[in-house]
Each structure stands twice: as C-alpha cells, then as structure tokens.
Design a protein around this motif. Structure first.
Motif, mmCIF file in Angstrom:
data_model
loop_
_atom_site.group_PDB
_atom_site.id
_atom_site.type_symbol
_atom_site.label_atom_id
_atom_site.label_comp_id
_atom_site.label_asym_id
_atom_site.label_seq_id
_atom_site.Cartn_x
_atom_site.Cartn_y
_atom_site.Cartn_z
ATOM 1 N N GLN A 153 0.807 -1.227 0.000
ATOM 2 C CA GLN A 153 0.000 0.000 0.000
ATOM 3 C C GLN A 153 0.835 1.271 0.000
ATOM 4 O O GLN A 153 0.398 2.293 -0.485
ATOM 5 N N ASP A 154 2.027 1.211 0.618
ATOM 6 C CA ASP A 154 2.790 2.463 0.722
ATOM 7 C C ASP A 154 4.289 2.194 0.721
ATOM 8 O O ASP A 154 4.735 1.037 0.715
ATOM 9 N N GLU A 155 5.032 3.280 0.724
ATOM 10 C CA GLU A 155 6.494 3.218 0.584
ATOM 11 C C GLU A 155 7.160 2.429 1.708
ATOM 12 O O GLU A 155 8.007 1.562 1.450
ATOM 13 N N LEU A 156 6.760 2.695 2.936
ATOM 14 C CA LEU A 156 7.388 1.993 4.062
ATOM 15 C C LEU A 156 7.146 0.484 3.947
ATOM 16 O O LEU A 156 8.051 -0.323 4.131
ATOM 17 N N GLN A 157 5.919 0.124 3.572
ATOM 18 C CA GLN A 157 5.598 -1.302 3.444
ATOM 19 C C GLN A 157 6.412 -1.937 2.307
ATOM 20 O O GLN A 157 6.860 -3.075 2.410
ATOM 21 N N TYR A 158 6.627 -1.199 1.224
ATOM 22 C CA TYR A 158 7.388 -1.721 0.088
ATOM 23 C C TYR A 158 8.815 -2.081 0.508
ATOM 24 O O TYR A 158 9.299 -3.189 0.260
ATOM 25 N N PHE A 159 9.486 -1.141 1.168
ATOM 26 C CA PHE A 159 10.881 -1.394 1.547
ATOM 27 C C PHE A 159 10.976 -2.429 2.670
ATOM 28 O O PHE A 159 11.882 -3.259 2.688
ATOM 29 N N THR A 160 10.019 -2.400 3.603
ATOM 30 C CA THR A 160 10.036 -3.382 4.691
ATOM 31 C C THR A 160 9.842 -4.790 4.134
ATOM 32 O O THR A 160 10.547 -5.730 4.518
ATOM 33 N N MET A 161 8.909 -4.928 3.209
ATOM 34 C CA MET A 161 8.625 -6.250 2.641
ATOM 35 C C MET A 161 9.830 -6.784 1.863
ATOM 36 O O MET A 161 10.204 -7.954 1.980
ATOM 37 N N ALA A 162 10.468 -5.920 1.092
ATOM 38 C CA ALA A 162 11.639 -6.355 0.320
ATOM 39 C C ALA A 162 12.752 -6.810 1.265
ATOM 40 O O ALA A 162 13.371 -7.865 1.060
ATOM 41 N N LEU A 163 12.994 -6.043 2.319
ATOM 42 C CA LEU A 163 14.050 -6.420 3.276
ATOM 43 C C LEU A 163 13.687 -7.724 3.987
ATOM 44 O O LEU A 163 14.536 -8.602 4.180
ATOM 45 N N ASP A 164 12.414 -7.863 4.381
ATOM 46 C CA ASP A 164 11.980 -9.104 5.054
ATOM 47 C C ASP A 164 12.247 -10.324 4.178
ATOM 48 O O ASP A 164 12.769 -11.329 4.645
ATOM 49 N N LEU A 165 11.873 -10.230 2.901
ATOM 50 C CA LEU A 165 12.076 -11.373 1.992
ATOM 51 C C LEU A 165 13.570 -11.644 1.812
ATOM 52 O O LEU A 165 14.019 -12.787 1.766
ATOM 53 N N TYR A 166 14.333 -10.574 1.728
ATOM 54 C CA TYR A 166 15.781 -10.691 1.541
ATOM 55 C C TYR A 166 16.424 -11.434 2.721
ATOM 56 O O TYR A 166 17.271 -12.299 2.527
ATOM 57 N N PHE A 167 16.010 -11.079 3.942
ATOM 58 C CA PHE A 167 16.598 -11.737 5.121
ATOM 59 C C PHE A 167 16.063 -13.161 5.288
ATOM 60 O O PHE A 167 16.776 -14.052 5.723
ATOM 61 N N LYS A 168 14.806 -13.354 4.959
ATOM 62 C CA LYS A 168 14.216 -14.695 5.125
ATOM 63 C C LYS A 168 14.851 -15.689 4.153
ATOM 64 O O LYS A 168 15.047 -16.846 4.487
ATOM 65 N N TYR A 169 15.156 -15.232 2.948
ATOM 66 C CA TYR A 169 15.736 -16.124 1.932
ATOM 67 C C TYR A 169 17.114 -15.580 1.546
ATOM 68 O O TYR A 169 17.256 -14.842 0.574
ATOM 69 N N ASN A 170 18.102 -15.940 2.375
ATOM 70 C CA ASN A 170 19.440 -15.390 2.211
ATOM 71 C C ASN A 170 20.213 -16.174 1.133
ATOM 72 O O ASN A 170 20.738 -17.264 1.391
ATOM 73 N N VAL A 171 20.242 -15.609 -0.052
ATOM 74 C CA VAL A 171 20.829 -16.300 -1.206
ATOM 75 C C VAL A 171 22.316 -16.564 -1.012
ATOM 76 O O VAL A 171 22.834 -17.626 -1.383
ATOM 77 N N THR A 172 23.027 -15.607 -0.405
ATOM 78 C CA THR A 172 24.468 -15.777 -0.197
ATOM 79 C C THR A 172 24.697 -17.020 0.664
ATOM 80 O O THR A 172 25.573 -17.848 0.368
ATOM 81 N N GLU A 173 23.876 -17.178 1.720
ATOM 82 C CA GLU A 173 24.007 -18.369 2.584
ATOM 83 C C GLU A 173 23.543 -19.631 1.883
ATOM 84 O O GLU A 173 24.131 -20.696 2.047
ATOM 85 N N MET A 174 22.475 -19.528 1.107
ATOM 86 C CA MET A 174 21.983 -20.719 0.379
ATOM 87 C C MET A 174 23.091 -21.266 -0.517
ATOM 88 O O MET A 174 23.322 -22.462 -0.584
ATOM 89 N N LEU A 175 23.791 -20.367 -1.206
ATOM 90 C CA LEU A 175 24.842 -20.812 -2.127
ATOM 91 C C LEU A 175 26.020 -21.402 -1.368
ATOM 92 O O LEU A 175 26.498 -22.497 -1.704
ATOM 93 N N SER A 176 26.469 -20.715 -0.312
ATOM 94 C CA SER A 176 27.635 -21.260 0.403
ATOM 95 C C SER A 176 27.259 -22.580 1.077
ATOM 96 O O SER A 176 28.069 -23.508 1.147
#
Ligand code: U2P
Length: 283
Positions: A153-176
């Motif tokens: 719905q808004d800017e804060l939610q957009y950035f919070t959601m992106a960061l949440d997904l980024y931390f939940k699915y840590n690609v750097t760790e998945m690869l290592s």
C-alpha cells in the motif's frame, strides 16, 4: 458603455480561467491513476526480488563517489537488493503506476539496513517516474513499488517487505551452504547453482550474467509471498538480452575496493580538483 465592456471582458476572462481549472483538474485525476496518456495498468501476477552480485558489477566501476556501495573500504561480499518487482506471467511488467513521490522521511528507520543491503552500485543518480532524478531507492519505489498494489500500500511497506524477503531467503548463505563460494576464477555449473537455490528456496531462480559472471539473481514469489518459479523462458525470449545470458559454467567473483579507490584517486588527481577528490570515499 465602458463599464459594460469591462464587465464583459472580466466575465470572458473568468470563463477562460474556469475552463483551464476544469481541464487541469481532469488531467490531474487521470495522472493520479496512471502516467499521462496511458491506461491504468492491470494488477501484477507475481513478485521478483532482484538481487545484484557486487563482485561482478563493482569490477566495472571506473570512478568512485560517496553514494556508490562499490567504493566502500569493506567490500560487499553478499548479494545486495536491486528491487522488488511486480511482474506479469507473460514476461512483461507494469511501471510507474501512481503519481506519488518518494519521501526519504517515510523510511528513515530502515536507512542503516538499506545502506548496507540495498546500496546503489553506481555514482549517477537514477531516473524517477515523475520527479526527474533521485536516489536509487526513489527509482525503485516510483517505478516498481507503486505497481505493487493491492499487496503493497505504501512506501514503508514496500521497503520493509523487500528487506523481510531478503533476510528470510538469504541467497548468499543458500549458495555457500551448497558449496558455491565467492571466489575469483572458480567456475560452477549453472545447473548446480540453480539446483542449490531450488533446493534451499523452493522455486527456480532467474540468473543474469555479464561475461560469464553472475550479475543478478532473482527469486520469485506469489502474491501471498510464497516461493514460486521465476519465468525461465524470459532468458531466451528477448527480455534478457544475449549478452546477459549465462553460459554453462559461471563465476561469482570478488572485487577489491582498495584497488578501486586508488585507481580513482589517480584519475581524480589528474583533474586536480579539490572538491572532486574530497568526494571520493576512501575510509
Ligand atoms: O533487465 C533490465 C532492466 O529491466 C528492468 N526490469 C527487468 C525485469 C523485470 O521483471 N522488471 C524490470 O523492471 C529493470 O529496470 P530497473 O528496475 O533497474 O529500472 C532492469 O534493470
């Protein structure tokens, strides 16, 4: 007579002003829904969380500035966020959906995390939909964030959601975790990289390369934010160009920010411009 003529002229002027207000109001309400001249864009189908590999991008950096994440003294040894993109299943995507401007104040509590995990990897400012130029975050919010309704719905939610997904699915760790490490020169089979992510994440990623090195890796989510496959067809249907295509074996290179800062200093001293040199980030 003179009074009647003046009154008539005044009335005509008022009529013109009123007509202009009506026309401007009408245009305003159209542009509030979509960029001028375009139809409102239909609801997106899924999200792609697009991540950048600094090792590949920063190797091409030719000059430094304070806002460029590549120029920090500590190299970025993790995938950083490019953007959270609402996409369509046919390989296209909506862009610039609402006339709303980026406001840094709204996301100040996230600033430290954004600096660390969502830095710009370039010096130039980014184009924005309605206000010309702005920081990288303004570009991503205006171009993609505004098209993420009804989930976002808004800017804060957009950035919070992106960061949440980024931390939940840590690609750097998945690869290592799958034995795929950051290393200059070491090649990994593209199929192994894809399988490692598939196994750890639960969906097939999209990978974009630059001269055989990973440039971007995208994770995809449905509108309930559950992992899903990204569109693999887009690697061949033209939305990822040939030069971005990954070969069978790919690398995840490192970069050396000190070399970068030094070479920049050399270039800058040729100009002998105190202000420009002062802007170089060498901490
Ligand atoms: O891939 C090149 C550029 O196209 C934009 N892009 C790509 C895929 C997608 O799903 N959505 C999308 O917008 C990106 O543009 P940017 O956000 O950087 O302006 C991408 O860099």
């Amino acid at each position: 007579m003179a009074t009647a003529a003046t009154t008539t002229r005044k009335a005509a002027c008022l009529l013109v002003v009123w007509a202009l207000v009506v026309v401007a109001g009408g245009l305003g309400s159209v542009s509030a829904r979509a960029p001028l001249g375009r139809k409102p864009q239909r609801e997106f189908d899924y999200f792609a969380l697009s991540l950048q590999w600094p090792g590949t991008i920063c190797a091409s950096t030719r000059h430094c500035c304070a806002s460029n994440g590549c120029c920090r003294s500590e190299p970025l040894q993790w995938f950083t966020i490019h953007g959270l993109w609402p996409d369509y299943d046919d390989g296209t995507w909506p862009a610039c959906c609402r006339r709303t401007q980026f406001e840094m104040d709204k996301i100040l509590p996230l600033k430290d995390m954004l600096d660390k995990y969502w830095p710009s990897l370039y010096c130039s400012s980014s184009s924005t939909c309605f206000s010309g130029k702005g920081p990288f975050w303004a570009h991503e919010w205006e171009k993609h964030g505004t098209c993420s309704a009804p989930v976002v719905q808004d800017e804060l939610q957009y950035f919070t959601m992106a960061l949440d997904l980024y931390f939940k699915y840590n690609v750097t760790e998945m690869l290592s975790g799958g034995g795929i490490q950051i290393s200059n020169g070491k090649e990994y089979a593209l199929s192994d990289v894809i399988d490692t992510i598939k196994h750890a994440f639960g969906g097939s990623p999209q990978i974009v390369c630059k001269r055989g090195s990973v440039e971007e890796l995208r994770l995809c989510f449905d509108k309930e934010l559950k992992p899903r496959d990204c569109l693999t067809t887009s690697l061949t249907n033209g939305s990822v160009s040939r030069t971005k295509h990954c070969p069978q074996y790919i690398t995840l290179p490192k970069y050396d920010p000190l070399v970068l800062a030094n070479s920049t200093r050399e270039i800058m001293t040729q100009f002998d411009d105190f202000q420009m040199s002062a802007a170089i980030y060498t901490a």
